[in-house]
Enzyme design. Structure first.
Site, PDB file in Angstrom:
ATOM      1  N   LYS A 137      -2.871   6.570   1.201  1.00  0.00           N
ATOM      2  CA  LYS A 137      -2.741   6.941   2.618  1.00  0.00           C
ATOM      3  C   LYS A 137      -1.777   8.129   2.700  1.00  0.00           C
ATOM      4  CE  LYS A 137      -2.445   4.703   7.140  1.00  0.00           C
ATOM      5  NZ  LYS A 137      -3.661   5.285   7.689  1.00  0.00           N
ATOM      6  N   ARG A 168       0.835  -1.212   0.000  1.00  0.00           N
ATOM      7  CA  ARG A 168       0.000   0.000   0.000  1.00  0.00           C
ATOM      8  C   ARG A 168       0.868   1.261   0.000  1.00  0.00           C
ATOM      9  NH1 ARG A 168      -4.618   0.360   4.422  1.00  0.00           N
ATOM     10  NH2 ARG A 168      -2.843   0.880   5.748  1.00  0.00           N
ATOM     11  N   GLU A 172     -16.450   6.293   4.491  1.00  0.00           N
ATOM     12  CA  GLU A 172     -15.741   5.661   5.614  1.00  0.00           C
ATOM     13  C   GLU A 172     -15.688   6.604   6.796  1.00  0.00           C
ATOM     14  OE1 GLU A 172     -11.529   4.821   5.135  1.00  0.00           O
ATOM     15  OE2 GLU A 172     -11.299   6.427   3.686  1.00  0.00           O
TER      16      GLU A 172
HETATM   17  N1  PLP Z   1      -9.430   4.373   6.559  1.00  0.00           N
HETATM   18  C1  PLP Z   1      -8.615   5.363   6.939  1.00  0.00           C
HETATM   19  C2  PLP Z   1      -8.928   6.738   6.497  1.00  0.00           C
HETATM   20  C3  PLP Z   1      -7.497   5.069   7.735  1.00  0.00           C
HETATM   21  O1  PLP Z   1      -6.673   6.043   8.124  1.00  0.00           O
HETATM   22  C4  PLP Z   1      -7.254   3.759   8.133  1.00  0.00           C
HETATM   23  C5  PLP Z   1      -6.064   3.418   8.916  1.00  0.00           C
HETATM   24  O2  PLP Z   1      -5.082   2.973   8.441  1.00  0.00           O
HETATM   25  C6  PLP Z   1      -8.139   2.752   7.715  1.00  0.00           C
HETATM   26  C7  PLP Z   1      -9.217   3.104   6.938  1.00  0.00           C
HETATM   27  C8  PLP Z   1      -7.916   1.335   8.109  1.00  0.00           C
HETATM   28  O3  PLP Z   1      -6.908   0.734   7.353  1.00  0.00           O
HETATM   29  P1  PLP Z   1      -6.061  -0.463   7.930  1.00  0.00           P
HETATM   30  O4  PLP Z   1      -7.022  -1.495   8.358  1.00  0.00           O
HETATM   31  O5  PLP Z   1      -5.223  -0.902   6.791  1.00  0.00           O
HETATM   32  O6  PLP Z   1      -5.277   0.073   9.066  1.00  0.00           O
HETATM   33  C1  COI Z   2      -4.185   3.339  11.482  1.00  0.00           C
HETATM   34  O1  COI Z   2      -5.240   2.770  11.755  1.00  0.00           O
HETATM   35  O2  COI Z   2      -3.100   2.788  11.581  1.00  0.00           O
HETATM   36  C2  COI Z   2      -4.153   4.716  10.991  1.00  0.00           C
HETATM   37  O3  COI Z   2      -3.199   5.074  10.358  1.00  0.00           O
HETATM   38  C3  COI Z   2      -5.240   5.627  11.302  1.00  0.00           C
HETATM   39  C4  COI Z   2      -4.697   6.879  11.883  1.00  0.00           C
HETATM   40  C5  COI Z   2      -5.595   7.999  11.574  1.00  0.00           C
HETATM   41  C6  COI Z   2      -4.435   6.743  13.342  1.00  0.00           C
END
Ligand code: PLP
Ligand code: COI
Length: 340
Positions: A183, A80, A219
């Site tokens: 991200k 990612r 989201e």
């Molecule tokens: N959506 C957003 C905007 C996020 O910042 C995060 C955190 O990483 C997620 C979703 C969840 O992603 P992940 O499960 O890969 O941490």
């Molecule tokens: C995560 O879940 O790791 C993120 O990066 C979300 C962040 C806004 C704390």
């Protein structure tokens, strides 16, 4: 951190001993550099400062039941970060360098990995940004990659305690063909007005709608959204949300547990038909949602009416955290041991 109050650890920054840095110049990545400084020396004209050329990741190291430290699906975070880097025209970090940097940073700070059973984890924050000096709007020719770690508790206070959320109708975090799928820091800066409105109203987080039509759930501020009804796990399909690794894993677990799974558009009105709802992500883990307030329609959708998370949410939470903590067999091969 011998006598730390692990159970009450917030999701915040706590100084650890070492971080790792690595630099891209003249088309090549340098070797990793270990540092014990919490500061960076940045050029005043670095593209990250002016034009927001930056992407990051969020992952966790778990002290498992057998005493070993393990990471969850690190390859997905590496992929990612490459995807995000390409999305804002940065030099992508090779998978192998990413792997070496995160595993080394965790091993160097192993005394900060919270104990098994504490509910706390070591959060890993890899960051990639344009560090070359420039003034025109164009991709930098130089990049810096850093990794630091910090012990954390769950993102939403109370962990598995249900949270109240609010739909946002007057701010978009990302445009349909914009950077929502990457991200990148800019998305989070863009979300702050909405996030603060939600906080001021007493809500833990905001839920964004699709920017194009304002009809569908996108989201949450820091996490993906899911709803549950008729033994089905339903999560939004959108061109402007982050592809959550936790969500991807919950889909696999729900399927393994005999639930149906759907990734599709979720119209706002459908919220009234869900039996359960939740937010999921690395930091959030699974946060059951108790209420969703929609200021546009002045409606509040309510779940967990007895104050407790729903059955499917709890089953998914137990399965996911069971694998991460080494209480359940790692059937999907998601965990990788950190050599100490
Ligand atoms: N959506 C957003 C905007 C996020 O910042 C995060 C955190 O990483 C997620 C979703 C969840 O992603 P992940 O499960 O890969 O941490
Ligand atoms: C995560 O879940 O790791 C993120 O990066 C979300 C962040 C806004 C704390």
């Amino acid at each position: 951190m011998e006598n730390s109050d692990w159970k009450n650890l917030p999701f915040g920054y706590y100084k650890t001993d070492y971080n790792i840095r690595c630099y891209y110049k003249n088309g090549k990545w340098s070797d990793l550099e270990v540092s014990s400084s919490e500061h960076l020396n940045i050029h005043i004209a670095a593209t990250v400062l002016h034009y927001g050329q930056e992407a990051f990741e969020g992952m966790k190291a778990y002290r498992c039941r057998d005493g070993k430290i393990r990471l969850f699906r690190w390859e997905e975070n590496a992929r990612r970060l490459i995807f995000s880097a390409e999305g804002i025209k940065m030099a992508p970090l090779p998978m192998e360098l990413f792997r070496e940097a995160i595993f080394r940073t965790v091993a160097l700070n192993k005394k900060y990995v919270p104990p098994y059973g504490s509910g706390a984890t070591l959060y890993i924050r890899p960051v990639l940004f344009g560090s070359g000096a420039d003034l025109g709007v164009k991709p930098s020719s130089e990049y810096t990659f850093i990794v630091f770690v910090t012990p954390v508790g769950p993102y939403f206070k109370g962990g598995i305690t249900p949270v109240d959320t609010m739909i946002c109708r007057n701010v978009d975090r990302a445009a349909p063909l914009g950077t929502g799928i990457y991200k990148v820091g800019g998305n989070y800066a863009a979300s702050l007005r909405a996030q603060m409105t939600a906080k001021e109203g007493g809500y833990s987080t905001v839920i964004f709608l699709d920017a194009r039509e304002k009809k569908y759930i996108d989201e949450c501020g820091p996490a993906n959204f899911f709803g549950i009804k008729d033994n089905t796990y339903i999560t939004p399909k959108s061109e402007s949300i982050l592809n959550s690794i936790t969500n991807m894993s919950l889909i696999a677990l729900a399927d393994r547990m005999g639930m149906k799974t759907e990734r599709r558009k979720i119209p706002v009105e459908e919220l009234s038909t869900f039996e359960e709802a939740g937010a999921c992500g690395t930091a959030a883990v699974i946060s059951p949602i108790r209420k969703i307030f929609d200021p546009g329609e002045n409606i509040t959708y309510e779940y967990c009416k007895d104050g407790k998370p729903g059955k499917a949410t709890m089953m998914l939470y137990n399965k996911l955290t069971g694998i991460q903590n080494g209480d359940e067999p790692d059937e999907f091969g998601w965990m990788t041991e950190v050599e100490e």
